[in-house]
Design an enzyme around this catalytic site. Structure first.
Site, PDB file in Angstrom:
ATOM      1  CB  CYS A   1      -1.892   6.509   0.970  1.00 11.15           C
ATOM      2  SG  CYS A   1      -3.875   5.941   1.813  1.00 11.15           S
TER       3      CYS A   1
ATOM      4  CD  GLU B   1      -3.077  -1.039   0.467  1.00 13.03           C
ATOM      5  OE1 GLU B   1      -2.953   0.375  -0.080  1.00 13.03           O
ATOM      6  OE2 GLU B   1      -3.898  -1.905   0.556  1.00 13.03           O
TER       7      GLU B   1
HETATM    8  P1  NAP Z   1       8.381   5.214   4.714  1.00 10.08           P
HETATM    9  O1  NAP Z   1       9.270   5.850   5.181  1.00 10.08           O
HETATM   10  O2  NAP Z   1       8.542   4.170   3.343  1.00 10.08           O
HETATM   11  O3  NAP Z   1       8.097   4.146   5.812  1.00 10.08           O
HETATM   12  C1  NAP Z   1       6.971   3.354   6.491  1.00 10.08           C
HETATM   13  C2  NAP Z   1       7.801   1.603   6.660  1.00 10.08           C
HETATM   14  O4  NAP Z   1       9.161   1.664   5.690  1.00 10.08           O
HETATM   15  C3  NAP Z   1       8.613   2.423   7.944  1.00 10.08           C
HETATM   16  O5  NAP Z   1       8.219   1.369   8.614  1.00 10.08           O
HETATM   17  C4  NAP Z   1       9.588   3.017   7.799  1.00 10.08           C
HETATM   18  O6  NAP Z   1      11.266   2.191   8.931  1.00 10.08           O
HETATM   19  C5  NAP Z   1      10.381   1.296   6.459  1.00 10.08           C
HETATM   20  N1  NAP Z   1      11.300   1.967   6.139  1.00 10.08           N
HETATM   21  C6  NAP Z   1      11.498   2.409   5.310  1.00 10.08           C
HETATM   22  N2  NAP Z   1      12.621   2.237   4.399  1.00 10.08           N
HETATM   23  C7  NAP Z   1      12.079   1.517   4.135  1.00 10.08           C
HETATM   24  C8  NAP Z   1      13.882  -0.218   4.050  1.00 10.08           C
HETATM   25  N3  NAP Z   1      13.879   0.969   3.007  1.00 10.08           N
HETATM   26  N4  NAP Z   1      13.341  -1.484   3.387  1.00 10.08           N
HETATM   27  C9  NAP Z   1      12.027  -2.083   4.285  1.00 10.08           C
HETATM   28  N5  NAP Z   1      11.447  -0.358   5.272  1.00 10.08           N
HETATM   29  C10 NAP Z   1      12.078   0.892   5.134  1.00 10.08           C
HETATM   30  O7  NAP Z   1       7.165   5.910   4.582  1.00 10.08           O
HETATM   31  P2  NAP Z   1       6.524   7.011   5.652  1.00 10.08           P
HETATM   32  O8  NAP Z   1       7.222   8.437   5.657  1.00 10.08           O
HETATM   33  O9  NAP Z   1       6.792   6.439   7.181  1.00 10.08           O
HETATM   34  O10 NAP Z   1       5.018   7.111   4.889  1.00 10.08           O
HETATM   35  C11 NAP Z   1       4.388   8.424   3.912  1.00 10.08           C
HETATM   36  C12 NAP Z   1       3.603   7.443   2.342  1.00 10.08           C
HETATM   37  O11 NAP Z   1       3.691   6.101   3.514  1.00 10.08           O
HETATM   38  C13 NAP Z   1       3.578   7.662   1.746  1.00 10.08           C
HETATM   39  O12 NAP Z   1       4.118   7.863   0.565  1.00 10.08           O
HETATM   40  C14 NAP Z   1       2.151   7.514   2.141  1.00 10.08           C
HETATM   41  O13 NAP Z   1       1.110   7.775   0.775  1.00 10.08           O
HETATM   42  C15 NAP Z   1       2.639   6.331   2.373  1.00 10.08           C
HETATM   43  N6  NAP Z   1       1.101   5.400   2.662  1.00 10.08           N
HETATM   44  C16 NAP Z   1       0.445   4.124   1.377  1.00 10.08           C
HETATM   45  C17 NAP Z   1      -0.717   3.926   2.204  1.00 10.08           C
HETATM   46  C18 NAP Z   1      -2.004   3.104   1.428  1.00 10.08           C
HETATM   47  O14 NAP Z   1      -2.927   2.619   2.434  1.00 10.08           O
HETATM   48  N7  NAP Z   1      -0.790   2.777   0.271  1.00 10.08           N
HETATM   49  C19 NAP Z   1      -1.830   4.683   3.486  1.00 10.08           C
HETATM   50  C20 NAP Z   1      -0.499   5.838   4.414  1.00 10.08           C
HETATM   51  C21 NAP Z   1       1.131   6.008   4.144  1.00 10.08           C
HETATM   52  P3  NAP Z   1      11.865   3.920   9.100  1.00 10.08           P
HETATM   53  O15 NAP Z   1      10.611   4.136  10.111  1.00 10.08           O
HETATM   54  O16 NAP Z   1      12.518   2.691  10.814  1.00 10.08           O
HETATM   55  O17 NAP Z   1      12.408   4.299   8.568  1.00 10.08           O
END
Ligand code: NAP
Length: 466
Positions: free
Chosen positions: A268, A234
């Site tokens: 999102c 997602e």
């Molecule tokens: P993020 O930086 O991708 O982090 C999400 C999760 O992934 C965190 O637990 C993060 O850990 C982990 N993570 C980051 N890089 C990783 C990697 N290379 N390998 C494994 N795990 C990794 O995203 P965010 O800033 O928290 O959230 C914002 C994004 O999420 C936006 O793009 C938003 O649109 C999207 N989102 C999508 C949905 C949906 O249902 N489609 C819902 C909500 C949010 P750390 O915190 O330790 O870095």
């Protein structure tokens, strides 16, 4: 990124956590696998009792957990309370409906006799331990909407939550334990993103789900692909919000404001690109800009606040760069375009509407994760659909029209996981949720969501069974 609660309204570090040591991770992996062996044999009424108890506990905890979420990531307190209540609703919904959603299927005898079967049963069995990598923006909801169905299906869960919401992550583990779940059913791993690969590659982890950014999704999916493990992704979105001439423009503009700034603009499924037909563009823009300008920005604990701070300093810096790029390439700010004068501390950003955006600007194709909207004028339906689809993302969309023929075209042609007519996109336990294109794959919620982490098993009984 340190694992810590840093209040975005002040920049103050409230509490830090040490990441788990390798032996702690090993202990939890082993416990998840051991627990799965027993938990998978429990029946659905027993699982429903556990989930119902967890829902009751969460309902009782609404105020303290809402305050924790607001402190960790800055959403207005009322929105945090609503998030907790929504989780309770989804837990109760899955407790009540998992039985019918996972009921055995019996293909008609006439369809299967030529396979040599006397009878066939299709059964939804659990997959095993599922790793959930989750974001901070809806720190309870993102986890619950995956965990409630996954647990009802008989799986065990390991949560790697975003590093800036550790207290919510710890609360979730405690919640399930207090409800009476065996300790290995739901465990939080306080680890950084660099430690995800090793956990994901562990043979005791059967599958993974990630909600977050595209780079994180790509990385987890690549590793899971290498291990041939199922994933649900997602990811981000840049949802279009289309207003056609037959729409109730006042209602559309009022909803547009909510759809853009919900969760301080960090959702999102927030509407991010506003596409109005030339006949209604001026009226829509005027009303929408007025609504955005009138929002109260401030302390998220204050009941009057409609828009709180962005969750991280980095997130605000990214948003500022996106707006700066657009303005430098010729966009105009109808309102905002900068930080507010007050509050002075904290990672606030003024609600912003940008006009004159074109494909040369980053904001045209990237996700603006904060209270920043872009508005576009289009001459007709075909151009509106083309512009709505002119994005790498395909999460959801909102279309405002009273014309049935127009609705049919949008329903057929918008490339997204949802098209919401005359309303804003919102998730609901009974409705499938997920995206197309770079917004990811797989579905959460509804029957589709609970079956994502099931081993769909064919039980074939030959004629000699009696
Ligand atoms: P993020 O930086 O991708 O982090 C999400 C999760 O992934 C965190 O637990 C993060 O850990 C982990 N993570 C980051 N890089 C990783 C990697 N290379 N390998 C494994 N795990 C990794 O995203 P965010 O800033 O928290 O959230 C914002 C994004 O999420 C936006 O793009 C938003 O649109 C999207 N989102 C999508 C949905 C949906 O249902 N489609 C819902 C909500 C949010 P750390 O915190 O330790 O870095």
């Amino acid at each position: 990124m340190p694992i810590a609660t840093v209040n975005p309204a002040t920049g103050e570090t409230i509490r830090s956590f040490e990441p788990l040591e390798p032996e702690d991770i090993e202990f939890r992996l082993a416990r998840a696998a051991d627990t799965f062996r027993a938990y998978r044999t429990t029946d659905l009424p027993a699982r429903a009792d556990l989930l119902g108890r967890a829902a009751d506990l969460l309902a009782a905890d609404e105020e303290p957990i809402a305050r924790t979420m607001t402190t960790e990531m800055g959403k207005p307190l009322a929105a945090a309370r609503a998030e907790a209540a929504k989780c309770v609703k989804a837990m109760r919904w899955y407790a009540a409906h998992a039985g019918e959603l996972l009921a055995d299927e019996h293909p008609a005898a006439a369809d299967v006799t030529d396979s040599g079967a006397a009878r066939v049963v299709v059964r939804y069995r659990p997959l095993g331990t599922v790793l959930a990598v989750m974001p901070w923006n809806f720190p309870l909801w993102q986890v619950i909407r995956f965990a409630a169905p996954a647990l009802m299906a008989g799986n065990t869960v390991l949560l790697k939550h975003a590093s800036n919401v550790p207290q919510t992550a710890v609360y979730l583990e405690e919640l399930f334990h207090r409800a009476g779940y065996p300790e290995g059913c739901f465990q939080t791993l306080l680890i950084g993103s660099a430690a995800v690969e090793e956990v994901l590659r562990d043979p005791r982890v059967a599958a993974a789900t990630l909600t977050g950014s595209e780079p994180a999704g790509r990385s987890v999916a690549a590793i899971a692909g290498d291990e041939v493990k199922k994933t649900v992704l997602e990811l981000g979105g840049s949802d279009p919000f289309v207003v056609m001439p037959s729409a109730d423009v006042a209602a559309a503009a009022a909803t547009a404001v909510t759809a853009r700034v919900q969760n301080n603009g960090q959702s999102c499924i927030a509407a991010k690109r506003f596409i109005a037909h030339a006949e209604v563009y001026d009226e829509f823009c005027e009303r929408f800009t007025e609504g955005m300008r009138a929002l109260t920005v401030g302390d998220p604990m204050d009941a009057a606040t409609q828009v709180g701070p962005l969750a991280t300093e980095q997130g605000r810096a990214d948003l500022e760069r996106l707006v700066k790029d657009a303005l430098e390439h010729g966009a105009r700010a109808l309102c905002g375009g900068h930080r507010p004068l007050r509050p002075e501390r904290g990672w606030y950003y003024e609600p912003t509407v940008l006009a004159g955006v074109d494909a040369t600007m980053r904001i045209h194709r990237e996700e603006a994760f904060g209270p920043v909207a872009t508005v576009y004028r289009v001459p007709g339906r075909e151009r509106a659909i083309a512009l709505a689809n002119d994005t790498p993302f395909g999460l959801s969309s909102s279309v405002w029209t009273r014309d049935e023929d127009e609705m049919a075209h949008f329903a057929r042609d918008i490339e997204a996981g949802g098209v919401y007519f005359n309303g804003m996109t919102a998730s609901h336990p009974a409705l499938p949720f997920g995206g197309a294109k770079r917004s990811g794959y797989g579905r959460e919620l509804s029957g589709h969501g609970i079956r994502e982490f099931c081993n769909i098993t064919t039980l074939w009984y030959g004629a000699g069974e009696d």
